[in-house]
Design a protein around this motif. Structure first.
Motif, PDB file in Angstrom:
ATOM      1  N   ALA A  51       0.830  -1.206   0.000  1.00  0.00           N
ATOM      2  CA  ALA A  51       0.000   0.000   0.000  1.00  0.00           C
ATOM      3  C   ALA A  51       0.864   1.255   0.000  1.00  0.00           C
ATOM      4  O   ALA A  51       0.608   2.207  -0.749  1.00  0.00           O
ATOM      5  N   LEU A  52       1.894   1.265   0.831  1.00  0.00           N
ATOM      6  CA  LEU A  52       2.780   2.430   0.890  1.00  0.00           C
ATOM      7  C   LEU A  52       3.573   2.593  -0.397  1.00  0.00           C
ATOM      8  O   LEU A  52       3.871   3.716  -0.818  1.00  0.00           O
ATOM      9  N   ALA A  53       3.892   1.472  -1.050  1.00  0.00           N
ATOM     10  CA  ALA A  53       4.598   1.547  -2.331  1.00  0.00           C
ATOM     11  C   ALA A  53       3.718   2.211  -3.394  1.00  0.00           C
ATOM     12  O   ALA A  53       4.214   2.971  -4.237  1.00  0.00           O
ATOM     13  N   LEU A  54       2.413   1.932  -3.357  1.00  0.00           N
ATOM     14  CA  LEU A  54       1.497   2.579  -4.293  1.00  0.00           C
ATOM     15  C   LEU A  54       1.488   4.093  -4.087  1.00  0.00           C
ATOM     16  O   LEU A  54       1.529   4.873  -5.047  1.00  0.00           O
ATOM     17  N   LEU A  55       1.440   4.514  -2.831  1.00  0.00           N
ATOM     18  CA  LEU A  55       1.439   5.949  -2.530  1.00  0.00           C
ATOM     19  C   LEU A  55       2.783   6.591  -2.867  1.00  0.00           C
ATOM     20  O   LEU A  55       2.835   7.746  -3.302  1.00  0.00           O
ATOM     21  N   ARG A  56       3.861   5.833  -2.690  1.00  0.00           N
ATOM     22  CA  ARG A  56       5.182   6.344  -3.048  1.00  0.00           C
ATOM     23  C   ARG A  56       5.277   6.542  -4.562  1.00  0.00           C
ATOM     24  O   ARG A  56       5.805   7.555  -5.037  1.00  0.00           O
ATOM     25  N   ASP A  57       4.739   5.590  -5.335  1.00  0.00           N
ATOM     26  CA  ASP A  57       4.779   5.701  -6.794  1.00  0.00           C
ATOM     27  C   ASP A  57       3.964   6.895  -7.281  1.00  0.00           C
ATOM     28  O   ASP A  57       4.243   7.452  -8.350  1.00  0.00           O
ATOM     29  N   GLU A  58       2.946   7.303  -6.514  1.00  0.00           N
ATOM     30  CA  GLU A  58       2.156   8.488  -6.857  1.00  0.00           C
ATOM     31  C   GLU A  58       2.879   9.774  -6.477  1.00  0.00           C
ATOM     32  O   GLU A  58       2.444  10.867  -6.845  1.00  0.00           O
ATOM     33  N   LEU A  73       3.141  10.732  -3.395  1.00  0.00           N
ATOM     34  CA  LEU A  73       2.451  11.285  -2.234  1.00  0.00           C
ATOM     35  C   LEU A  73       3.269  11.117  -0.953  1.00  0.00           C
ATOM     36  O   LEU A  73       3.235  11.992  -0.076  1.00  0.00           O
ATOM     37  N   VAL A  74       3.980  10.012  -0.836  1.00  0.00           N
ATOM     38  CA  VAL A  74       4.800   9.778   0.356  1.00  0.00           C
ATOM     39  C   VAL A  74       6.216   9.420  -0.062  1.00  0.00           C
ATOM     40  O   VAL A  74       6.478   9.015  -1.198  1.00  0.00           O
ATOM     41  N   GLY A  75       7.129   9.574   0.884  1.00  0.00           N
ATOM     42  CA  GLY A  75       8.500   9.120   0.708  1.00  0.00           C
ATOM     43  C   GLY A  75       8.834   8.141   1.823  1.00  0.00           C
ATOM     44  O   GLY A  75       8.218   8.181   2.894  1.00  0.00           O
ATOM     45  N   ARG A  76       9.778   7.248   1.559  1.00  0.00           N
ATOM     46  CA  ARG A  76      10.139   6.246   2.555  1.00  0.00           C
ATOM     47  C   ARG A  76      11.655   6.255   2.757  1.00  0.00           C
ATOM     48  O   ARG A  76      12.420   6.263   1.793  1.00  0.00           O
ATOM     49  N   VAL A  77      12.060   6.280   4.013  1.00  0.00           N
ATOM     50  CA  VAL A  77      13.481   6.243   4.358  1.00  0.00           C
ATOM     51  C   VAL A  77      13.720   5.004   5.209  1.00  0.00           C
ATOM     52  O   VAL A  77      13.086   4.843   6.253  1.00  0.00           O
ATOM     53  N   PRO A  78      14.601   4.098   4.768  1.00  0.00           N
ATOM     54  CA  PRO A  78      14.858   2.876   5.536  1.00  0.00           C
ATOM     55  C   PRO A  78      15.241   3.182   6.984  1.00  0.00           C
ATOM     56  O   PRO A  78      16.035   4.092   7.249  1.00  0.00           O
ATOM     57  N   ARG A  79      14.643   2.443   7.898  1.00  0.00           N
ATOM     58  CA  ARG A  79      14.899   2.532   9.328  1.00  0.00           C
ATOM     59  C   ARG A  79      14.501   3.880   9.931  1.00  0.00           C
ATOM     60  O   ARG A  79      14.792   4.153  11.095  1.00  0.00           O
ATOM     61  N   VAL A  80      13.870   4.729   9.124  1.00  0.00           N
ATOM     62  CA  VAL A  80      13.382   6.018   9.632  1.00  0.00           C
ATOM     63  C   VAL A  80      11.865   6.061   9.598  1.00  0.00           C
ATOM     64  O   VAL A  80      11.206   6.378  10.588  1.00  0.00           O
ATOM     65  N   GLY A  81      11.268   5.719   8.441  1.00  0.00           N
ATOM     66  CA  GLY A  81       9.821   5.690   8.355  1.00  0.00           C
ATOM     67  C   GLY A  81       9.300   6.301   7.071  1.00  0.00           C
ATOM     68  O   GLY A  81      10.059   6.571   6.127  1.00  0.00           O
ATOM     69  N   THR A  82       7.997   6.530   7.047  1.00  0.00           N
ATOM     70  CA  THR A  82       7.305   7.048   5.866  1.00  0.00           C
ATOM     71  C   THR A  82       6.787   8.450   6.179  1.00  0.00           C
ATOM     72  O   THR A  82       6.171   8.672   7.226  1.00  0.00           O
ATOM     73  N   TYR A  83       7.058   9.385   5.300  1.00  0.00           N
ATOM     74  CA  TYR A  83       6.647  10.770   5.511  1.00  0.00           C
ATOM     75  C   TYR A  83       5.813  11.257   4.324  1.00  0.00           C
ATOM     76  O   TYR A  83       5.862  10.670   3.227  1.00  0.00           O
ATOM     77  N   VAL A  84       5.028  12.303   4.535  1.00  0.00           N
ATOM     78  CA  VAL A  84       4.215  12.894   3.464  1.00  0.00           C
ATOM     79  C   VAL A  84       5.123  13.746   2.594  1.00  0.00           C
ATOM     80  O   VAL A  84       5.725  14.725   3.059  1.00  0.00           O
ATOM     81  N   ALA A  85       5.250  13.374   1.312  1.00  0.00           N
ATOM     82  CA  ALA A  85       6.142  14.090   0.397  1.00  0.00           C
ATOM     83  C   ALA A  85       5.473  15.338  -0.168  1.00  0.00           C
ATOM     84  O   ALA A  85       6.141  16.340  -0.434  1.00  0.00           O
ATOM     85  N   GLN A  86       4.178  15.281  -0.394  1.00  0.00           N
ATOM     86  CA  GLN A  86       3.445  16.441  -0.914  1.00  0.00           C
ATOM     87  C   GLN A  86       1.967  16.267  -0.612  1.00  0.00           C
ATOM     88  O   GLN A  86       1.482  15.165  -0.422  1.00  0.00           O
ATOM     89  N   ARG A  87       1.266  17.378  -0.561  1.00  0.00           N
ATOM     90  CA  ARG A  87      -0.175  17.347  -0.332  1.00  0.00           C
ATOM     91  C   ARG A  87      -0.879  17.964  -1.534  1.00  0.00           C
ATOM     92  O   ARG A  87      -0.311  18.776  -2.265  1.00  0.00           O
ATOM     93  N   LYS A  88      -2.123  17.562  -1.723  1.00  0.00           N
ATOM     94  CA  LYS A  88      -2.921  18.123  -2.806  1.00  0.00           C
ATOM     95  C   LYS A  88      -3.752  19.295  -2.287  1.00  0.00           C
ATOM     96  O   LYS A  88      -4.028  19.404  -1.093  1.00  0.00           O
ATOM     97  N   TYR A  89      -4.155  20.155  -3.218  1.00  0.00           N
ATOM     98  CA  TYR A  89      -5.003  21.299  -2.887  1.00  0.00           C
ATOM     99  C   TYR A  89      -6.416  21.017  -3.365  1.00  0.00           C
ATOM    100  O   TYR A  89      -6.627  20.587  -4.506  1.00  0.00           O
TER     101      TYR A  89
END
Length: 260
Positions: free
Chosen positions: A54-61, A63-79
């Motif tokens: 699921a997170l990979a789908l959002l990353r491909d869009e 929308l999110v970024g993933r950093v190993p051993r750190v976690g998943t963060y919001v890369a951008q938001r929509k208006y």
């Protein structure tokens, strides 16, 4: 018959979770950074492998970024771009930052017959054509192609096109509010030129808005084709179900109105 949740394929479950997380992110209901894989697996009653999909789908869009051993963060938001009223982009995004326009073309031309018909013009009449790249701060959001009725367009050419919405200019010129607009929205892929102009990947999803706007007396004056970055804009509205006799239909609570 109710399906057994155990029979839902993992890929389908991943899409379901991605849809729910996407909505929470857009509405500001999801913490940043996101909960851990273990926490999400518990919340949605799925495996950590499904969470990763699921997170990979959002990353491909994007929308999110993933950093190993750190976690998943919001890369951008929509208006949010509402469809419940007739508003320009500057009005719609008020409070999110400065909307400015790069005017790429502003000229008089003989319109294609299809445009002349939509604007109720004769074959020998000209229109004012505008092409604007519209930014929120430094972020390009939309590429707008606009055809204006000649009497309105001639006066628009004398106005500040770099910082104002066309709707506001038309109302200033006419001294009264606009009436309504016919709106069609569809998803298209970004061609090479549009992608480069909007700084989006070639082939990425764009929202194409075709909008014909009328004065209060019903005269069409503004035909626009607007390409919006699908990764930065979400179209939103509320729909109400109404009845007419024995026929049921879904009804837009602002019929005849659109956002622009």
């Amino acid at each position: 018959m109710t399906a057994n949740p155990a029979t839902i394929r993992k890929a389908d479950r991943a899409r379901q979770v991605a849809d729910l997380l996407r909505q929470q992110i857009h509405c500001g209901q999801c913490p940043d950074p996101l909960p851990t894989e273990t926490e999400l697996a518990t919340e949605f009653s799925i495996s950590r492998n499904t969470v990763r999909e699921a997170l990979a789908l959002l990353r491909d869009e994007g929308l999110v970024g993933r950093v190993p051993r750190v976690g998943t963060y919001v890369a951008q938001r929509k208006y949010d771009h509402g469809l419940d009223s007739l508003r320009g982009l500057k009005e719609t995004l008020r409070g999110h930052g400065e909307v400015r326009n790069e005017v790429r073309a502003a000229l008089r031309l003989t319109p294609p017959p299809a445009v002349a018909r939509r604007l109720g013009l004769g074959t020998d009449e000209t229109v004012v054509y505008l092409e604007r790249l519209r930014y929120l701060g430094d972020l390009p959001l939309s590429l707008d192609h606009t055809y204006l009725a000649p009497d309105i367009g001639e006066q628009v050419l004398d106005c500040d096109l770099g910082s104002q919405d066309i709707f506001a200019l038309i109302e200033q010129i006419g001294g009264r509010p606009l009436g309504q607009a016919d709106l069609a929205v569809e998803a298209i892929t970004a061609d090479i030129h549009s992608a480069a102009t909007l700084q989006a990947p070639e082939g990425s999803a764009l929202l194409l808005l075709e909008r014909l706007t009328y004065l209060a007396d019903g005269r069409p004056v503004d035909l626009e084709y607007i390409r919006m970055r699908g990764d930065r804009i979400t179209l939103r509205d509320s729909l109400f179900r109404t009845t007419e006799g024995n026929d049921w239909r879904l009804s837009h609570h602002g019929v005849g109105r659109s956002a622009g």
